[in-house]
Every structure is written in structure tokens, then in C-alpha cells.
Design a protein around this motif. Structure first.
Motif, mmCIF file in Angstrom:
data_model
loop_
_atom_site.group_PDB
_atom_site.id
_atom_site.type_symbol
_atom_site.label_atom_id
_atom_site.label_comp_id
_atom_site.label_asym_id
_atom_site.label_seq_id
_atom_site.Cartn_x
_atom_site.Cartn_y
_atom_site.Cartn_z
ATOM 1 N N VAL A 12 0.835 -1.205 0.000
ATOM 2 C CA VAL A 12 0.000 0.000 0.000
ATOM 3 C C VAL A 12 0.870 1.254 0.000
ATOM 4 C CG1 VAL A 12 -1.893 -1.141 1.212
ATOM 5 C CG2 VAL A 12 -0.177 0.103 2.518
ATOM 6 N N ILE A 14 1.657 4.748 1.672
ATOM 7 C CA ILE A 14 1.457 5.395 2.972
ATOM 8 C C ILE A 14 1.639 6.904 2.889
ATOM 9 C CG2 ILE A 14 1.978 3.379 4.364
ATOM 10 C CD1 ILE A 14 4.775 4.499 4.771
ATOM 11 N N TYR A 32 -2.176 7.364 4.047
ATOM 12 C CA TYR A 32 -2.605 6.053 4.528
ATOM 13 C C TYR A 32 -3.777 6.186 5.498
ATOM 14 C CZ TYR A 32 -2.661 1.483 6.678
ATOM 15 O OH TYR A 32 -3.050 0.258 7.132
ATOM 16 N N PRO A 37 -7.049 1.291 2.875
ATOM 17 C CA PRO A 37 -5.692 1.435 2.349
ATOM 18 C C PRO A 37 -5.684 1.529 0.828
ATOM 19 C CG PRO A 37 -6.064 -0.798 3.114
ATOM 20 C CD PRO A 37 -7.288 -0.014 3.463
#
Length: 113
Positions: A12, A14, A32, A37
Motif C-alpha cells: 500500500v 502510505i 494512509y 488502504p
């Protein structure tokens, strides 16, 4: 960031980092959210991969991340011989949802065992 969540492996975003030339400073935009996410690779392509710890690199000059994975079968009962499932390097764009393996489907892995 790479991690295990809700029964799946995820990669993911952030944060996004920008350079402000007027202020001559970096700006960090934290994006994030644990509840939602922003995945860089869909769960169907990354959810059951086995990440090789310590074999990841980010080359943010080109907006790319690289990670070493093994594509073992998702059935835990089947044998998982490392020689049968060699490591494969996956390239991931951090700005767009573009990702691919550095190994076609019929190859013997990006790195020989």
C-alpha cells in the motif's frame, strides 16, 4: 509499505513526497488510512505471494519499487519446493497502478536458485 492484513498480503501507499522548488523543501502528504488502504497491486495478484524479507528496494527517482516474491500455490497442503518456485522480481510503479514481473510465465525465475 508491505504487510499482512485481513488475511491477505498487501502493498500500500502510505505517503507521497514532493519537492517544492520555491521553498527548497520536501513536502510529505500522508495518505494512509487503516480503514481504506490505497493498494498499489490488487489482492488477486499480490494477496497470497510469499515476500522474501530483505529483498526489496525503492527507486523513487523513477517512481518505482521492486520486491522479490515467490508464487507458491495457495493450497497449503501442496509441496512448496523452493527449486520448483524460484524467486521472481516484481516491479511496481508508486504513482500509477502499473506492476509486472521481471519474468514471463514460462521462465525459471528472475534469479536462479
Amino acid at each position: 509499505a508491505v504487510g499482512h492484513r485481513s488475511g491477505f498480503m498487501m502493498i500500500v501507499t502510505i505517503a507521497k513526497i514532493y519537492f517544492n522548488e520555491v521553498e527548497n523543501a520536501k513536502r510529505v502528504e500522508w495518505i494512509y488510512t487503516p480503514a481504506l488502504p490505497q493498494r498499489l497491486v490488487p489482492t488477486v495478484d499480490f494477496g497470497d505471494l510469499f515476500v522474501t524479507p530483505g529483498l526489496a528496494v525503492s527507486e523513487h527517482l523513477f517512481n518505482k519499487s521492486f520486491i522479490m516474491v515467490r508464487k507458491y500455490p495457495s493450497d497449503w497442503i501442496q509441496p512448496r519446493d523452493p527449486q520448483q518456485y524460484p524467486p521472481i522480481l516484481m516491479e511496481i510503479s508508486i504513482r500509477e497502478q502499473i506492476y509486472f514481473d521481471w519474468c514471463p510465465a514460462e521462465c525459471d525465475g528472475t534469479v536462479t536458485y
